[in-house]
Design a protein around this motif. Structure first.
Motif, PDB file in Angstrom:
ATOM      1  N   HIS A 164     -51.105  50.017  -5.410  1.00 44.07           N
ATOM      2  CA  HIS A 164     -51.458  49.703  -4.021  1.00 44.07           C
ATOM      3  C   HIS A 164     -52.962  49.578  -3.837  1.00 44.07           C
ATOM      4  CE1 HIS A 164     -47.442  49.752  -2.555  1.00 44.07           C
ATOM      5  NE2 HIS A 164     -47.251  51.053  -2.684  1.00 44.07           N
ATOM      6  N   GLN A 167     -53.976  46.059  -3.887  1.00 41.99           N
ATOM      7  CA  GLN A 167     -53.306  45.155  -2.949  1.00 41.99           C
ATOM      8  C   GLN A 167     -54.023  45.092  -1.602  1.00 41.99           C
ATOM      9  OE1 GLN A 167     -49.409  46.952  -2.841  1.00 41.99           O
ATOM     10  NE2 GLN A 167     -48.672  45.781  -4.607  1.00 41.99           N
ATOM     11  N   ILE A 172     -49.434  45.705   1.200  1.00 38.93           N
ATOM     12  CA  ILE A 172     -48.967  47.097   1.243  1.00 38.93           C
ATOM     13  C   ILE A 172     -47.990  47.284   2.399  1.00 38.93           C
ATOM     14  CG2 ILE A 172     -49.678  49.494   1.643  1.00 38.93           C
ATOM     15  CD1 ILE A 172     -52.351  48.804   0.283  1.00 38.93           C
ATOM     16  N   ASP A 175     -44.562  45.932   1.636  1.00 42.84           N
ATOM     17  CA  ASP A 175     -43.890  46.458   0.448  1.00 42.84           C
ATOM     18  C   ASP A 175     -42.742  47.377   0.853  1.00 42.84           C
ATOM     19  OD1 ASP A 175     -43.734  46.847  -2.448  1.00 42.84           O
ATOM     20  OD2 ASP A 175     -44.313  48.902  -1.995  1.00 42.84           O
ATOM     21  N   ARG A 402     -46.044  54.985  -1.601  1.00 44.18           N
ATOM     22  CA  ARG A 402     -45.976  53.793  -0.758  1.00 44.18           C
ATOM     23  C   ARG A 402     -46.183  54.156   0.706  1.00 44.18           C
ATOM     24  NH1 ARG A 402     -44.321  51.042   2.777  1.00 44.18           N
ATOM     25  NH2 ARG A 402     -43.247  52.881   3.557  1.00 44.18           N
ATOM     26  N   ALA A 405     -49.874  55.145   1.250  1.00 41.95           N
ATOM     27  CA  ALA A 405     -50.753  53.978   1.191  1.00 41.95           C
ATOM     28  C   ALA A 405     -50.654  53.163   2.477  1.00 41.95           C
ATOM     29  CB  ALA A 405     -50.389  53.113  -0.017  1.00 41.95           C
ATOM     30  N   LYS A 406     -49.452  52.974   2.968  1.00 39.06           N
ATOM     31  CA  LYS A 406     -49.233  52.204   4.198  1.00 39.06           C
ATOM     32  C   LYS A 406     -49.833  52.911   5.404  1.00 39.06           C
ATOM     33  CE  LYS A 406     -45.482  50.106   6.944  1.00 39.06           C
ATOM     34  NZ  LYS A 406     -45.392  50.917   8.166  1.00 39.06           N
ATOM     35  N   ALA A 411     -55.562  53.670  -0.057  1.00 41.72           N
ATOM     36  CA  ALA A 411     -54.975  53.799  -1.388  1.00 41.72           C
ATOM     37  C   ALA A 411     -56.036  53.809  -2.477  1.00 41.72           C
ATOM     38  CB  ALA A 411     -53.978  52.670  -1.634  1.00 41.72           C
TER      39      ALA A 411
END
Length: 469
Positions: A164, A167, A172, A175, A402, A405-406, A411
């Protein structure tokens, strides 16, 4: 690219103030667990606190699930790198699972946000890794398996966060971890069978499938939900487990309570979803006892149908102050606890329930609202062999990374801090081992308190026996 490198450098620089090896520290564990356990029962339905204690008595892992407040207290004494973002707050391994998107796709991820709050990402990861250690011991896996699964969790988190970090924000955000992804990653035949079994089970967990299981028509042909003590009961009938002096008992019927809850709730939905909701009419409202840690908090389930007699079950779950709130300097932005849960869920999940919203009761209590059961599935740990258990650890580690990160947008910074070595995994394995032992000591104290009568504990069978004719 230079900005990306700078963020990584910032994360790496944080090791000077918080070495990765420092995460082995267990925190504020030099305390008596009983006052904290008693405090966590405040404000719950009095008669159900004993059921909560009874469920926590089942095993050290059940106790761990029900004692999020204890670990929040302890984690306040641990170091962190300084990144604060929305976190789950109660990130044990049973708070992951399958859920449906509004488009009816099946995803996997964190699925419980009652305790969500801005805080250090490390707290979620520590609670998750420790939960695998506690569960592994509870399930009689070998120490080798317990250590391996903990390393799998951290390794998957580390690898996914590094991915991530490369990205963009939209990449992100979009995802998601689907069950088709899990099927592709299953590296043993037993794992393939487990994922396929879960997918098949989720497909069957619909409102239409649930309707005949928990409802029936009375002698007048009216549709209502069956009582199933102590799990489900009507508020104002003889089967009620509410205390006699409970403010809800002063109501003569459930309809005023339902109308109050719905009034504010509708305004938290998008316009198209309000329109969809308007096509259903309500038949019944019951109290539902859920989980382990949530037992005694208020949870209502409403049964609605549309003009074709197709059902919709809505769950109104009480949202109390997060167990993290007293141990963090950063405050939650929403003042409404239901809104806190909903916004945390929307930030951390890939997609959220079609009817997710929040409301307030006439008594001032806060609630959040979602569909009951709809394609939701959880792990059945007792069926897992060691290879599936380790695979499940990898999936949970990936899903948590995930979500972080979101929700955080940081991240690269987190990945820069973790790095490429096993330093964090080594520290968190040590943390998990020490904390699992602490959990066992706390569980013994809890057992003694229940035996000596300081805490009341009752089983499901006890409640059923109380209401036998």
């Amino acid at each position: 690219m230079s900005e990306l490198k700078d963020y990584r450098k910032q994360g790496k620089a944080a090791r000077d103030q918080c070495p990765r090896s420092a995460h082995a520290e267990p925190g504020h564990i030099d305390r008596d667990p009983l006052p904290l356990i008693e405090a966590s029962g405040a404000g719950r339905v009095k008669s159900l606190v004993a059921l909560r204690n009874g469920r926590m008595l089942v095993s050290p892992f059940a106790f761990y699930r029900g004692s999020a407040l204890l670990q929040a207290h302890d984690l306040a004494g641990t170091p962190n790198m300084g990144v604060s973002a929305p976190i789950c707050g109660d990130c044990h391994l049973m708070n992951f699972g399958g859920f449906a998107t509004p488009e009816r796709n099946l995803l996997f991820g964190v699925n419980d946000f009652d305790e969500t709050h801005p805080g250090p990402w490390e707290w979620d990861l520590k609670r998750l890794v420790a939960s695998f250690m506690v569960a592994a011991r509870d399930l009689r896996h070998s120490e080798g398996v317990a250590q391996a699964v903990c390393r799998e969790v951290v390794g998957a988190y580390q690898k996914t966060m590094a991915e991530h970090a490369e990205q963009g924000a939209l990449e992100i955000w979009y995802d998601r971890l689907s069950y088709d992804d899990l099927l592709e990653q299953a590296n043993t035949q037993s794992a393939v069978k487990e994922v396929q079994r879960s997918m098949d089970k989720a497909a069957r967990r619909t409102h239409a499938e649930l309707l005949p299981k928990i409802s029936e028509r009375d002698e007048h042909g009216r549709l209502h939900i069956r009582d199933d003590l102590p799990e489900i009961f009507h508020l104002h009938e003889r089967s009620s487990l509410l205390d006699k002096d409970d403010d809800w008992m002063r109501l003569k019927h459930w309809q005023p309570l339902y109308q109050t809850l719905m009034r504010d709730y509708r305004n938290t939905l998008q316009a198209d979803r309000r329109e969809l909701l308007s096509r259903f009419h309500v038949h019944d409202l019951v109290f539902k006892v859920v989980g382990v840690g949530s037992v005694g908090t208020r949870c209502l389930v409403a049964l609605l149908t549309d003009d074709q007699a197709q059902p919709l079950f809505l769950q109104f779950k009480e949202a109390r102050r997060s167990v993290l709130a007293d141990y963090l300097k950063v405050k939650s932005r929403p003042r409404h606890e239901g809104q806190r849960v909903v916004e945390g869920q929307r930030l951390m999940q890939s997609a959220s329930d079609l009817f997710l919203g929040w409301t307030k009761g006439s008594d001032g209590r806060h609630f959040y609202v979602r569909q009951l059961r709809d394609m939701k599935i959880s792990a059945e740990l007792e069926t897992f062999d060691s290879s599936i258990f380790e695979a499940y650890g990898r999936v949970c580690g990936r899903a948590l990374a995930r979500a972080h990160a979101k929700a955080s947008g940081r991240a690269a910074e987190i990945s820069g801090y973790i790095g490429k070595s096993d330093s964090l995994a080594d520290a968190l394995l040590e943390y998990a081992q020490v904390y699992a032992e602490q959990n066992e000591r706390d569980f013994e104290r809890f057992q003694q308190a229940c035996r000596k009568g300081r805490l009341e504990a009752r089983s499901e069978a006890d409640f059923v026996a109380d209401h036998l004719p």
